[in-house]
Design a protein around this motif. Structure first.
Motif, PDB file in Angstrom:
ATOM      1  N   GLN A 139      41.811 -71.847  64.214  1.00  0.00           N
ATOM      2  CA  GLN A 139      41.865 -70.732  63.251  1.00  0.00           C
ATOM      3  C   GLN A 139      40.426 -70.397  62.842  1.00  0.00           C
ATOM      4  O   GLN A 139      39.806 -69.532  63.423  1.00  0.00           O
ATOM      5  CB  GLN A 139      42.764 -71.103  62.080  1.00  0.00           C
ATOM      6  N   CYS A 140      39.852 -71.152  61.913  1.00  0.00           N
ATOM      7  CA  CYS A 140      38.458 -70.844  61.532  1.00  0.00           C
ATOM      8  C   CYS A 140      37.475 -71.278  62.610  1.00  0.00           C
ATOM      9  O   CYS A 140      36.372 -70.748  62.706  1.00  0.00           O
ATOM     10  CB  CYS A 140      38.101 -71.499  60.202  1.00  0.00           C
ATOM     11  N   GLY A 141      37.841 -72.274  63.393  1.00  0.00           N
ATOM     12  CA  GLY A 141      37.004 -72.713  64.504  1.00  0.00           C
ATOM     13  C   GLY A 141      35.980 -73.785  64.168  1.00  0.00           C
ATOM     14  O   GLY A 141      35.281 -74.262  65.066  1.00  0.00           O
ATOM     15  N   TYR A 142      35.904 -74.188  62.908  1.00  0.00           N
ATOM     16  CA  TYR A 142      34.832 -75.133  62.553  1.00  0.00           C
ATOM     17  C   TYR A 142      35.023 -76.495  63.219  1.00  0.00           C
ATOM     18  O   TYR A 142      34.061 -77.120  63.667  1.00  0.00           O
ATOM     19  CB  TYR A 142      34.739 -75.303  61.029  1.00  0.00           C
ATOM     20  N   CYS A 143      36.255 -76.927  63.304  1.00  0.00           N
ATOM     21  CA  CYS A 143      36.511 -78.240  63.911  1.00  0.00           C
ATOM     22  C   CYS A 143      36.554 -78.172  65.434  1.00  0.00           C
ATOM     23  O   CYS A 143      36.582 -79.203  66.101  1.00  0.00           O
ATOM     24  CB  CYS A 143      37.848 -78.802  63.405  1.00  0.00           C
ATOM     25  N   THR A 144      36.611 -76.947  65.971  1.00  0.00           N
ATOM     26  CA  THR A 144      36.949 -76.760  67.382  1.00  0.00           C
ATOM     27  C   THR A 144      35.965 -77.417  68.366  1.00  0.00           C
ATOM     28  O   THR A 144      36.413 -78.030  69.346  1.00  0.00           O
ATOM     29  CB  THR A 144      37.109 -75.254  67.693  1.00  0.00           C
TER      30      THR A 144
ATOM     31  N   ILE B   5      39.754 -84.069  62.420  1.00  0.00           N
ATOM     32  CA  ILE B   5      40.522 -83.416  61.360  1.00  0.00           C
ATOM     33  C   ILE B   5      40.403 -81.893  61.498  1.00  0.00           C
ATOM     34  O   ILE B   5      39.321 -81.378  61.783  1.00  0.00           O
ATOM     35  CB  ILE B   5      39.971 -83.817  59.968  1.00  0.00           C
ATOM     36  N   CYS B   6      41.534 -81.208  61.289  1.00  0.00           N
ATOM     37  CA  CYS B   6      41.524 -79.740  61.267  1.00  0.00           C
ATOM     38  C   CYS B   6      42.047 -79.288  59.907  1.00  0.00           C
ATOM     39  O   CYS B   6      43.225 -79.431  59.614  1.00  0.00           O
ATOM     40  CB  CYS B   6      42.397 -79.183  62.389  1.00  0.00           C
ATOM     41  N   ARG B   7      41.153 -78.733  59.109  1.00  0.00           N
ATOM     42  CA  ARG B   7      41.563 -78.315  57.763  1.00  0.00           C
ATOM     43  C   ARG B   7      42.489 -77.101  57.804  1.00  0.00           C
ATOM     44  O   ARG B   7      43.202 -76.820  56.858  1.00  0.00           O
ATOM     45  CB  ARG B   7      40.326 -78.016  56.911  1.00  0.00           C
ATOM     46  N   CYS B   8      42.477 -76.367  58.915  1.00  0.00           N
ATOM     47  CA  CYS B   8      43.375 -75.226  59.050  1.00  0.00           C
ATOM     48  C   CYS B   8      44.767 -75.652  59.517  1.00  0.00           C
ATOM     49  O   CYS B   8      45.675 -74.819  59.567  1.00  0.00           O
ATOM     50  CB  CYS B   8      42.815 -74.226  60.048  1.00  0.00           C
ATOM     51  N   GLY B   9      44.909 -76.888  59.934  1.00  0.00           N
ATOM     52  CA  GLY B   9      46.229 -77.366  60.360  1.00  0.00           C
ATOM     53  C   GLY B   9      46.673 -76.813  61.703  1.00  0.00           C
ATOM     54  O   GLY B   9      47.855 -76.556  61.909  1.00  0.00           O
TER      55      GLY B   9
END
Ligand code: FES
Ligand code: FES
Length: 163
Positions: A107-112, A143-147
């Protein structure tokens, strides 16, 4: 080692980063994540928690996924490092990158970047089973904060089946 003012002296290290030999002078207290981002401009690797808990900073060191925020750069002299920038082959996405795109696994891509690097290790890790639960467990350090977990697992399943 310290200089006359008691400051740590930079240490010269050789790294093979994304297939390219790179020499770097780093203070002994600099972690690999900061060396990559701040000294080499490889900002694809993200800083999340900076405490080894989120996996955003994951890179491959000699093929193994490592939290680069916890690892001193000087300990990697001679190592082979792969960051997210090194996953694609030119303009061609890696199987994991393509699967993340196909399965809308962000989603936001930060964890991607960290997710894709860990997933790349999983492609070759036959000790990890084939069920969704096996994949989720193996990826639990990311961890993915966007789930986006459901689609991340689907993407990895698809990449593994294709690979
Ligand atoms: S930034 Fe390294 S584990 Fe979170
Ligand atoms: S896609 Fe936003 S944190 Fe994972």
């Amino acid at each position: 080692m310290k200089d006359a003012t008691n400051m740590p002296v930079d240490v010269a290290i050789d790294l093979r980063i994304n297939g390219k030999m790179t020499q770097l002078d780093v203070p002994p207290n600099v972690v690999l994540l900061d060396a990559l981002r701040d000294r080499l401009g490889l900002t694809g690797t993200k800083k999340g928690c900076d405490h080894g808990q989120c996996g955003a900073c994951t890179v491959l060191v000699n093929g193994e996924a490592v939290n680069s925020c916890l690892s001193l750069a000087v300990t990697h002299d001679g190592d082979d490092i792969t960051t997210v920038e090194g996953l694609a082959d030119g303009e061609t996405l890696s199987p994991v990158q393509q699967a993340f795109l196909d399965h809308d696994a962000f989603q936001c891509g930060y964890c991607t970047p960290g997710q894709m690097v860990s997933a790349t290790e999983l492609m070759h890790n036959h000790a990890v089973g084939d069920t969704d639960a096996d994949i989720a467990e193996a990826m639990s350090g990311n961890i993915c904060r966007c789930g986006a977990y459901k689609n991340i697992v689907a993407a990895i399943q698809s990449a593994r089946k294709a690979g």
